[in-house]
Design an enzyme around this catalytic site. Sequence first.
Site, mmCIF file in Angstrom:
data_model
loop_
_atom_site.group_PDB
_atom_site.id
_atom_site.type_symbol
_atom_site.label_atom_id
_atom_site.label_comp_id
_atom_site.label_asym_id
_atom_site.label_seq_id
_atom_site.Cartn_x
_atom_site.Cartn_y
_atom_site.Cartn_z
ATOM 1 N N SER A 39 0.866 -1.186 0.000
ATOM 2 C CA SER A 39 0.000 0.000 0.000
ATOM 3 C C SER A 39 0.898 1.230 0.000
ATOM 4 O O SER A 39 2.101 1.134 0.296
ATOM 5 C CB SER A 39 -0.885 0.001 1.248
ATOM 6 O OG SER A 39 -0.066 0.134 2.406
ATOM 7 N N ASP A 62 -0.834 -1.597 -4.055
ATOM 8 C CA ASP A 62 -2.199 -1.898 -3.610
ATOM 9 C C ASP A 62 -2.963 -0.580 -3.402
ATOM 10 O O ASP A 62 -2.457 0.320 -2.720
ATOM 11 C CB ASP A 62 -2.083 -2.680 -2.284
ATOM 12 C CG ASP A 62 -3.371 -3.351 -1.877
ATOM 13 O OD1 ASP A 62 -4.258 -3.522 -2.732
ATOM 14 O OD2 ASP A 62 -3.485 -3.711 -0.685
ATOM 15 N N HIS A 63 -4.148 -0.476 -3.970
ATOM 16 C CA HIS A 63 -4.994 0.726 -3.817
ATOM 17 C C HIS A 63 -4.242 2.020 -4.114
ATOM 18 O O HIS A 63 -4.252 2.958 -3.311
ATOM 19 C CB HIS A 63 -5.601 0.800 -2.406
ATOM 20 C CG HIS A 63 -6.577 -0.294 -2.152
ATOM 21 N ND1 HIS A 63 -7.838 -0.307 -2.715
ATOM 22 C CD2 HIS A 63 -6.473 -1.423 -1.424
ATOM 23 C CE1 HIS A 63 -8.468 -1.399 -2.336
ATOM 24 N NE2 HIS A 63 -7.657 -2.111 -1.556
ATOM 25 N N GLY A 72 -9.946 -6.052 6.703
ATOM 26 C CA GLY A 72 -9.897 -6.254 8.155
ATOM 27 C C GLY A 72 -10.843 -7.361 8.583
ATOM 28 O O GLY A 72 -11.310 -8.153 7.759
ATOM 29 N N GLY A 84 -9.887 -8.082 0.783
ATOM 30 C CA GLY A 84 -10.419 -8.442 2.110
ATOM 31 C C GLY A 84 -10.425 -9.933 2.353
ATOM 32 O O GLY A 84 -11.370 -10.481 2.922
ATOM 33 N N GLY A 85 -9.354 -10.618 1.930
ATOM 34 C CA GLY A 85 -9.292 -12.083 2.025
ATOM 35 C C GLY A 85 -9.282 -12.640 3.447
ATOM 36 O O GLY A 85 -9.579 -13.813 3.653
ATOM 37 N N ASN A 117 -4.069 -9.493 3.979
ATOM 38 C CA ASN A 117 -3.175 -8.609 4.722
ATOM 39 C C ASN A 117 -3.338 -8.809 6.229
ATOM 40 O O ASN A 117 -2.430 -9.266 6.915
ATOM 41 C CB ASN A 117 -3.479 -7.145 4.329
ATOM 42 C CG ASN A 117 -2.557 -6.159 5.023
ATOM 43 O OD1 ASN A 117 -1.499 -6.538 5.527
ATOM 44 N ND2 ASN A 117 -2.945 -4.900 5.072
ATOM 45 N N THR A 118 -4.535 -8.522 6.743
ATOM 46 C CA THR A 118 -4.756 -8.525 8.194
ATOM 47 C C THR A 118 -4.379 -9.852 8.849
ATOM 48 O O THR A 118 -3.826 -9.876 9.949
ATOM 49 C CB THR A 118 -6.239 -8.189 8.486
ATOM 50 O OG1 THR A 118 -6.550 -6.951 7.830
ATOM 51 C CG2 THR A 118 -6.494 -8.044 9.972
HETATM 52 P P1 13P Z 1 -7.459 -8.024 4.541
HETATM 53 O O1 13P Z 1 -6.604 -7.094 5.354
HETATM 54 O O2 13P Z 1 -8.866 -8.032 5.012
HETATM 55 O O3 13P Z 1 -6.880 -9.379 4.431
HETATM 56 O O4 13P Z 1 -7.535 -7.383 3.074
HETATM 57 C C1 13P Z 1 -6.366 -7.222 2.334
HETATM 58 C C2 13P Z 1 -6.611 -6.470 1.084
HETATM 59 O O5 13P Z 1 -7.653 -6.531 0.488
HETATM 60 C C3 13P Z 1 -5.499 -5.665 0.554
HETATM 61 O O6 13P Z 1 -5.868 -4.921 -0.559
#
Ligand code: 13P
Length: 288
Positions: A50, A85-86, A179, A209-210, A232-233
Site C-alpha cells: 500500500s 495496492d490501492h 480487516g 479483504g481475504g 493482509n490482516t
Molecule cells: P485483509 O486485510 O482483510 O486481508 O484485506 C487485504 C486487502 O484486500 C489488501 O488490498
Amino acid sequence: MGLVSAKEMLDKAYREGYAVGHFNINNLEWTKAILLTAEELKSPVILGVSEGAAKYMTGFKVVADMVKAMVESLNITVPVALHLDHGSYEGAIKAMEAGFSSVMFDGSHYSIEENIKLTKDMVDRTRKAGISLEAEVGAIGGEEDGVVGGGEVADPKECKMIADLGVDFLAAGIGNIHGKYPENWPGLNFEVLDAVNNITGDIPLVLHGGTGIPEDMIKKAISMGVSKINVNTECQLVFAEETRNYILAGKDLIGKGFDPRKLLAPGTDGIKRVVKEKMELFGSVNRA
Ligand code: 13P
C-alpha cells in the site's frame, strides 16, 4: 527470475480455475517469509504494497530494490509480481517509475466517468511500461492505511465499462471488507459476482479483504472467476500473536532472546504458516 507482470500468472489462474495470493508486505521479515513459502510450494505470488506501507519503508524505490535483490539472493525461481495496492493516480505513476511490476489504480471513490477517464490513462501508461494494471469498481468496505471504502456492491455494467478499457484484472466490490468481518456480515454477494464475471468476459477478477472469508465462499468465488485474492490482516494478526506469546513467555529475557533475529522469528514463522494455508486453499501450489 526478476519481477514479472501479474498478467500472465492471473490469466493462467483464471483459465485453470485457481487463485494467486496477493500478500501485503510491511518490512524485510514479511517479504522473506512470503518469498520463501512461495518458493517452497512452487506457487506464483504477488507482493502487495500500500502507499502507507511504502512510506513506512521510506519509499517505493527502497521497496522495489529490496524485493528485487531478495528475489535474487534467495534464488527465487517462481514468478513474483510486486504490486501497488490501492494506488492513487500519482502513487501509481511513482511506483511504476520506481520499478514495481504491477499497479492497482483505485478510482472507485470517483464518479464512474472520472474513474473511466483516469483508468484509461493508466492503461496507456502501464502498457507502455510493460507492467500489469488492476482497476476497481465499487469501493471495498473497511479501512486500510487511511483508504476508507464504503463496502459498496459494484454495478456489473460499470465493471464492464472499466474492463473494456483494457485493464488486466478487476476488483469489484461484492460485500467484501478489509480487516476483520463483523459478526453479522451477510457474506459475499455471489449473484453480483456471477453477473460481473459473465458480463466482463475472461478478465481475471480480484477479491480484496481475504482475511476471515470462510473457505467454502473462497472456493465458490474462485469457481466464478476470482483469480487473485488479497490477504493482509491475517498475517498481521498472526505476527502480533506469536510475538506476544514469545514475550509473555519471558523468552526475550533468556540469554540473547532479545536479539531481533530471535524476537521476530516466531512471528515470521506464523506468516509463513498463514501464507502456506492460503496458497493451499487458493489452489496455487505447484502452479509456478
Ligand atoms: P485483509 O486485510 O482483510 O486481508 O484485506 C487485504 C486487502 O484486500 C489488501 O488490498
